[in-house]
Design a protein around this motif. Sequence first.
Motif, PDB file in Angstrom:
ATOM      1  N   MET A   1       0.670  -1.114  -0.062  1.00 31.77           N
ATOM      2  CA  MET A   1       0.177   0.111  -0.122  1.00 31.77           C
ATOM      3  C   MET A   1       0.723   1.304   0.008  1.00 31.77           C
ATOM      4  O   MET A   1       0.678   2.266  -0.799  1.00 31.77           O
ATOM      5  CB  MET A   1      -1.014  -0.230   1.334  1.00 31.77           C
ATOM      6  CG  MET A   1      -1.751   0.968   1.394  1.00 31.77           C
ATOM      7  SD  MET A   1      -3.148   0.927   0.256  1.00 31.77           S
ATOM      8  CE  MET A   1      -4.092   2.085   0.874  1.00 31.77           C
ATOM      9  N   ILE A   2       1.915   1.288   0.864  1.00 34.85           N
ATOM     10  CA  ILE A   2       2.755   2.462   0.838  1.00 34.85           C
ATOM     11  C   ILE A   2       3.470   2.400  -0.464  1.00 34.85           C
ATOM     12  O   ILE A   2       3.859   3.616  -0.842  1.00 34.85           O
ATOM     13  CB  ILE A   2       3.682   2.486   2.066  1.00 34.85           C
ATOM     14  CG1 ILE A   2       2.696   2.831   3.413  1.00 34.85           C
ATOM     15  CG2 ILE A   2       4.756   3.385   2.009  1.00 34.85           C
ATOM     16  CD1 ILE A   2       3.483   2.416   4.647  1.00 34.85           C
ATOM     17  N   ALA A   3       3.953   1.446  -0.835  1.00 40.94           N
ATOM     18  CA  ALA A   3       4.803   1.347  -2.099  1.00 40.94           C
ATOM     19  C   ALA A   3       3.839   1.755  -3.388  1.00 40.94           C
ATOM     20  O   ALA A   3       4.332   2.590  -4.092  1.00 40.94           O
ATOM     21  CB  ALA A   3       5.105   0.114  -2.447  1.00 40.94           C
ATOM     22  N   THR A   4       2.674   1.420  -3.126  1.00 41.10           N
ATOM     23  CA  THR A   4       1.712   2.210  -4.394  1.00 41.10           C
ATOM     24  C   THR A   4       1.532   3.724  -4.100  1.00 41.10           C
ATOM     25  O   THR A   4       1.420   4.255  -5.278  1.00 41.10           O
ATOM     26  CB  THR A   4       0.355   1.378  -4.375  1.00 41.10           C
ATOM     27  OG1 THR A   4       0.596   0.109  -4.214  1.00 41.10           O
ATOM     28  CG2 THR A   4      -0.538   1.854  -5.315  1.00 41.10           C
ATOM     29  N   ILE A   5       1.235   4.197  -2.848  1.00 37.40           N
ATOM     30  CA  ILE A   5       1.278   5.514  -2.785  1.00 37.40           C
ATOM     31  C   ILE A   5       2.352   6.390  -3.290  1.00 37.40           C
ATOM     32  O   ILE A   5       2.332   7.283  -3.668  1.00 37.40           O
ATOM     33  CB  ILE A   5       0.622   5.836  -1.446  1.00 37.40           C
ATOM     34  CG1 ILE A   5      -0.710   5.286  -0.935  1.00 37.40           C
ATOM     35  CG2 ILE A   5       0.830   7.265  -1.076  1.00 37.40           C
ATOM     36  CD1 ILE A   5      -1.055   5.460   0.351  1.00 37.40           C
ATOM     37  N   SER A   6       3.540   5.709  -2.898  1.00 42.08           N
ATOM     38  CA  SER A   6       4.816   6.453  -3.390  1.00 42.08           C
ATOM     39  C   SER A   6       5.020   6.248  -4.723  1.00 42.08           C
ATOM     40  O   SER A   6       5.487   7.171  -5.325  1.00 42.08           O
ATOM     41  CB  SER A   6       5.975   5.982  -2.451  1.00 42.08           C
ATOM     42  OG  SER A   6       6.172   4.541  -2.988  1.00 42.08           O
ATOM     43  N   ALA A   7       4.484   5.238  -5.401  1.00 44.72           N
ATOM     44  CA  ALA A   7       4.590   5.324  -6.732  1.00 44.72           C
ATOM     45  C   ALA A   7       3.803   6.180  -7.422  1.00 44.72           C
ATOM     46  O   ALA A   7       4.198   7.068  -8.540  1.00 44.72           O
ATOM     47  CB  ALA A   7       4.448   3.549  -7.223  1.00 44.72           C
ATOM     48  N   ILE A   8       2.525   6.312  -7.130  1.00 42.10           N
ATOM     49  CA  ILE A   8       1.782   7.246  -7.539  1.00 42.10           C
ATOM     50  C   ILE A   8       2.222   8.581  -7.031  1.00 42.10           C
ATOM     51  O   ILE A   8       2.114   9.458  -8.281  1.00 42.10           O
ATOM     52  CB  ILE A   8       0.232   7.080  -6.951  1.00 42.10           C
ATOM     53  CG1 ILE A   8      -0.235   5.646  -7.348  1.00 42.10           C
ATOM     54  CG2 ILE A   8      -0.736   8.219  -7.417  1.00 42.10           C
ATOM     55  CD1 ILE A   8      -1.484   5.227  -6.832  1.00 42.10           C
ATOM     56  N   GLY A   9       2.769   9.042  -6.198  1.00 42.68           N
ATOM     57  CA  GLY A   9       3.274  10.105  -5.722  1.00 42.68           C
ATOM     58  C   GLY A   9       4.419  10.678  -6.571  1.00 42.68           C
ATOM     59  O   GLY A   9       4.557  11.508  -7.275  1.00 42.68           O
ATOM     60  N   SER A  10       5.440   9.527  -6.820  1.00 43.29           N
ATOM     61  CA  SER A  10       6.608   9.740  -7.859  1.00 43.29           C
ATOM     62  C   SER A  10       6.190  10.106  -9.300  1.00 43.29           C
ATOM     63  O   SER A  10       6.645  10.889  -9.676  1.00 43.29           O
ATOM     64  CB  SER A  10       7.322   8.468  -7.811  1.00 43.29           C
ATOM     65  OG  SER A  10       7.986   8.315  -6.417  1.00 43.29           O
ATOM     66  N   LEU A  11       4.981   9.302  -9.614  1.00 41.99           N
ATOM     67  CA  LEU A  11       4.523   9.378 -11.013  1.00 41.99           C
ATOM     68  C   LEU A  11       3.906  11.003 -11.013  1.00 41.99           C
ATOM     69  O   LEU A  11       4.121  11.667 -12.003  1.00 41.99           O
ATOM     70  CB  LEU A  11       3.438   8.253 -11.317  1.00 41.99           C
ATOM     71  CG  LEU A  11       2.855   8.596 -12.597  1.00 41.99           C
ATOM     72  CD1 LEU A  11       3.942   8.293 -13.636  1.00 41.99           C
ATOM     73  CD2 LEU A  11       1.970   7.479 -12.747  1.00 41.99           C
TER      74      LEU A  11
END
Length: 90
Positions: A1-11
């Motif tokens: 979940m945190i990885a997804t949020i950080s990936a979306i944030g990075s994107l």
Amino acid sequence: MIATISAIGSLIVAVLVLLWTVYRDFSSDNTVLESRINGVETKVALIEQSLVALEQEQDQMKSTLKNLENGLHELDLKIERILTILDTKK
């Protein structure tokens, strides 16, 4: 979940940086193009002024040339009269 949020944030950050870069480049291109257009407009205005001045000078030269031609014609007539007078006295 945190990885997804950080990936979306990075994107999202990457997309925002891309959009900022495109906007910055577009703005700088516009500035360069506007300065070049202003330079061209200035040159065109100067050329138009030069053309007007040249046209006026050409008209004056035509008038002067016409006056010179008339003067030469009058001199030719006077020389012919003088030659005629000299021929009749011989």
